[in-house]
Design an enzyme around this catalytic site. Structure first.
Site, PDB file in Angstrom:
ATOM      1  CE  LYS A   1      -3.711   1.964   2.877  1.00  0.00           C
ATOM      2  NZ  LYS A   1      -4.566   1.716   4.055  1.00  0.00           N
TER       3      LYS A   1
ATOM      4  CG  MET B   1      -4.586   6.297   3.234  1.00  0.00           C
ATOM      5  SD  MET B   1      -2.994   5.729   3.786  1.00  0.00           S
ATOM      6  CE  MET B   1      -2.581   6.961   4.968  1.00  0.00           C
TER       7      MET B   1
ATOM      8  CB  SER C   1      -7.735   3.457   3.159  1.00  0.00           C
ATOM      9  OG  SER C   1      -6.957   2.802   4.137  1.00  0.00           O
TER      10      SER C   1
ATOM     11  CB  VAL D   1      -7.160   3.227  11.475  1.00  0.00           C
ATOM     12  CG1 VAL D   1      -8.005   4.143  10.606  1.00  0.00           C
ATOM     13  CG2 VAL D   1      -7.070   3.815  12.860  1.00  0.00           C
ATOM     14  N   GLY D   2      -9.925   1.259  10.701  1.00  0.00           N
ATOM     15  CA  GLY D   2     -11.379   1.183  10.848  1.00  0.00           C
ATOM     16  C   GLY D   2     -11.980   0.268   9.793  1.00  0.00           C
ATOM     17  N   GLY D   3     -11.176  -0.667   9.294  1.00  0.00           N
ATOM     18  CA  GLY D   3     -11.701  -1.619   8.301  1.00  0.00           C
ATOM     19  C   GLY D   3     -10.939  -1.629   6.993  1.00  0.00           C
ATOM     20  CB  SER D   4      -8.134   0.420   5.775  1.00  0.00           C
ATOM     21  OG  SER D   4      -8.755   1.631   5.523  1.00  0.00           O
TER      22      SER D   4
HETATM   23  C1  LIG Z   1     -19.699   9.709   9.001  1.00  0.00           C
HETATM   24  C2  LIG Z   1     -18.987  10.441   7.915  1.00  0.00           C
HETATM   25  C3  LIG Z   1     -17.624  10.898   8.327  1.00  0.00           C
HETATM   26  C4  LIG Z   1     -16.907  11.616   7.200  1.00  0.00           C
HETATM   27  C5  LIG Z   1     -15.593  12.129   7.575  1.00  0.00           C
HETATM   28  C6  LIG Z   1     -14.507  11.079   7.525  1.00  0.00           C
HETATM   29  C7  LIG Z   1     -13.516  11.150   8.616  1.00  0.00           C
HETATM   30  C8  LIG Z   1     -13.346  10.270   9.599  1.00  0.00           C
HETATM   31  C9  LIG Z   1     -14.222   9.109   9.857  1.00  0.00           C
HETATM   32  C10 LIG Z   1     -13.462   7.870  10.097  1.00  0.00           C
HETATM   33  C11 LIG Z   1     -13.475   6.953   8.914  1.00  0.00           C
HETATM   34  C12 LIG Z   1     -12.604   5.781   9.169  1.00  0.00           C
HETATM   35  C13 LIG Z   1     -12.210   5.030   7.930  1.00  0.00           C
HETATM   36  C14 LIG Z   1     -11.058   4.131   8.247  1.00  0.00           C
HETATM   37  C15 LIG Z   1     -10.379   3.588   7.065  1.00  0.00           C
HETATM   38  C16 LIG Z   1      -9.089   2.888   7.477  1.00  0.00           C
HETATM   39  O1  LIG Z   1      -9.106   1.870   8.139  1.00  0.00           O
HETATM   40  N1  LIG Z   1      -7.933   3.489   7.135  1.00  0.00           N
HETATM   41  C17 LIG Z   1      -6.622   2.924   7.435  1.00  0.00           C
HETATM   42  C18 LIG Z   1      -5.540   3.916   7.487  1.00  0.00           C
HETATM   43  O2  LIG Z   1      -4.332   3.253   7.797  1.00  0.00           O
END
Ligand SMILES: CCCCCC/C=C\CCCCCCCC(=O)NCCO
Length: 587
Positions: free
Chosen positions: A147, A196, A222, A243-246
């Site tokens: 990545k 991301m 991401s 960090v949240g499902g990426s």
């Molecule tokens: C509810 C809408 C929010 C819009 C604004 C977006 C900003 C933050 C929300 C958190 C989204 C988390 C996505 C995580 C993706 C991930 O796991 N990224 C990995 C990075 O290493």
């Protein structure tokens, strides 16, 4: 009365001056805006060209020394374990395996735009591997994709942000070093969404990546470029971050496998993350691959002493073979819905089928429902990622940049809190899940409040673990995203769809995703049946759109497997048993 003409003359003069002032100010502002955008366009263009050149360079090399088509196809069809043994025995050469994957990666890239650039010293590394490489190494001669936010010496880690252009890494990330020590050949870098922090895969530098199963749909994010290239057969193993499902969203959308390890299991030194200062819910590197066996190999490599030697902050936890090899019957919790956006019928079917398969294997399946999570996702996850610093970090990173669709909502953090609360109330009936998120977009900004927030996170972790323990669970299986891959134009609005994946970052458990089924015509009919999926809100209608027409047939659907922190190998065991029994076939 005689003064009147003079006064109106003065007023007229003032008015003229004011008009002139406003016109000049507007002209200056517009010129500045135009000039800034021109500068930005030039910067983005230059970066794009540089990256494109790396791909062209590889293409030229390949033209000079083309692999016969049959040999290429034969290499691409091999599983990782066969590839490993053929490279070890010398039956295959690392340079040929690399060539096969380079060709395929470039070929699929034309259709899905999954690559940001090629790693141009891969050829040299592969040649050295053939000549002097230690053939006993686990990844001897295996090409690996990375990545774009993972450090590779001499390359930028932009994270899709213009501010990071022209800042090349002075050394490889720890993970890159570990992979190389084990004989891997990093050969391409893959696309991401801007910052991301969304489940999209597009940014102003590299553009948008498409899903290999249907180019109108997203590969997710991401680690979308990774999901897309592995799903398309252009890479056999790769590393993303989560960090949240990426790593789990792209796996579910593209039909590949991924593992989100417990925070602290593998090093993230040399990774770029936007919210580095927010250490409560922190990103982790995650292996991605075509099948679970390959995830096992990657986990084994990443658990080697090299990892702890290079990053002394990690607990020296070796690979736990006994957990992977264990054969005792397990107690496994299951659920289809976490209380946030409801899953479309095919997603519930995927979990039900996985449950049945595990029961048939002799495991005990019990109902589970993550405690209180419809409220806690907004309060604790969105509240931490976005609300705690009132969106300031994220806004500072995108300042002066074009804003991608997946991040449009961050502008809302500029609104005062009272207005956000009002907005949240106004949409609470029509969009309850989004409404709860909006209410936590901006928290009270004092450190004291952050401390209180951290206590709430800790309390939720304890409560969740207690619930898990009270049911005596070994693992949980559940949905990944509430729909198959949405259309690219829709996914930016579906950030709240990641709630059930984000849960396991919030509580910091080990979690993996594997594909178990594909959308069928019956699933399309079910999605269109209001009795099965009422699609009451606009977000639910977007979820439905991902699978309500015949052209969605064939899109992969994954399920999530979860285990307690630091029990990645048990998670892999459950995933492997499921994989063997469901017999999913990719592209
Ligand atoms: C509810 C809408 C929010 C819009 C604004 C977006 C900003 C933050 C929300 C958190 C989204 C988390 C996505 C995580 C993706 C991930 O796991 N990224 C990995 C990075 O290493």
């Amino acid at each position: 009365m005689p003064e009147l003409p003079a006064i109106s003359g003065i007023a007229g003069g003032v008015r003229r001056k004011a008009v002139t002032l406003v016109t000049v100010s507007c002209a200056i502002l517009m010129a500045r805006w135009y000039w800034r955008n021109r500068q930005l366009d030039k910067k983005l263009d230059k970066k794009r060209k540089q990256c494109l050149q790396t791909l062209e360079k590889v293409e030229k090399e390949l033209q000079k020394n083309k692999l016969p088509a049959r040999q290429k196809e034969a290499i691409l069809s091999l599983s990782l374990s066969t590839l490993q043994s053929k490279l070890r025995s010398g039956e295959l050469k690392a340079v040929d395996v690399l060539r096969a994957y380079q060709e395929q990666a470039l070929k699929v890239n034309v259709k899905i735009n999954c690559l940001t650039e090629a790693i141009t010293d891969a050829q040299e590394l592969a040649a050295a591997c053939d000549e002097t490489g230690d053939k006993t190494r686990l990844l001897h001669g295996i090409p690996v994709s990375l990545k774009e936010n993972i450090g590779v010496k001499g390359y930028d880690r932009t994270g899709g942000l213009q501010i990071n252009i022209g800042v090349p890494c002075d050394k490889d990330a720890v993970i890159t070093q570990v992979l190389k020590r084990h004989g891997a050949i990093p050969f391409v870098r893959t696309n991401i969404p801007q910052a991301m922090l969304s489940y999209t895969c597009s940014n102003p530098i590299f553009g948008s990546t498409a899903n290999p199963h249907n180019v109108l749909h997203t590969p997710g994010g991401s680690s979308g470029g990774e999901g897309a290239i592995i799903g398309a057969g252009g890479s056999i193993i790769g590393i993303g971050s989560d960090v949240g499902g990426s790593v789990r969203v792209p796996a579910s959308f593209c039909g590949c496998c991924s593992l989100k390890p417990t925070l602290g299991r593998f090093s993230k030194m040399g990774f770029y993350t936007v919210t580095k200062g927010q250490t409560q819910i922190s990103g982790v590197p995650g292996p991605m691959a075509r099948d679970v066996d390959s995830l096992v190999v990657l986990t084994r490599v990443l658990s080697s002493p090299d990892m702890f030697e290079l990053d002394a902050s990690l607990p020296p936890l070796p690979f736990q073979q006994q957990l992977l090899n264990s054969t005792h019957r397990l107690r496994i919790g299951y659920y289809t819905w976490d209380g946030n956006l409801p899953p479309v019928p095919v997603v519930s079917r995927a979990v039900r089928e996985a449950k049945k398969v595990l029961e048939d294997l002799g495991h005990t399946l019990v109902e589970f429902s993550p405690i209180d999570y419809s409220q806690k996702f907004a309060e604790l996850f969105i509240g931490t990622m976005l609300g705690a610093d009132q969106g300031q970090t994220l806004r500072s990173k995108v300042k002066g940049d074009y804003l991608d669709g997946g991040l449009k909502l961050i502008k809302m953090t500029l609104l005062p809190r009272w207005l956000l609360s009002l907005l949240a109330k106004m949409i609470s009936l029509k969009e309850p899940v989004l409404s709860r998120a909006v209410a936590h977009f901006k928290k009270e900004g004092r450190t004291y409040n952050w401390f209180c927030h951290v206590v709430k996170i800790q309390e939720y972790r304890e409560k969740f673990t207690e619930q898990w323990k009270s049911l005596d669970l070994d693992a949980v299986i559940c949905s990944a995203f509430p729909s198959p891959a949405p259309r690219t134009c829709d996914v930016g609005r579906l950030t709240t769809g990641g709630s059930n994946l984000a849960l396991y970052n919030l509580v910091n458990f080990a979690a993996g995703v594997l594909p178990v089924t594909k959308v069928t015509s019956q699933d399309v009919a079910d999605a269109n049946n209001p009795a099965l999926f009422p699609a009451r809100t606009s977000l639910e209608r977007l979820l439905k759109k991902s699978c309500d027409t015949e052209d969605c047939v064939g899109l992969p659907v994954g399920v999530q497997c979860v285990t307690l922190p630091f029990k990645e190998e048990l998670c892999l065991r459950v995933m492997r048993e499921l994989e063997t029994a469901v017999n999913y076939r990719g592209l």
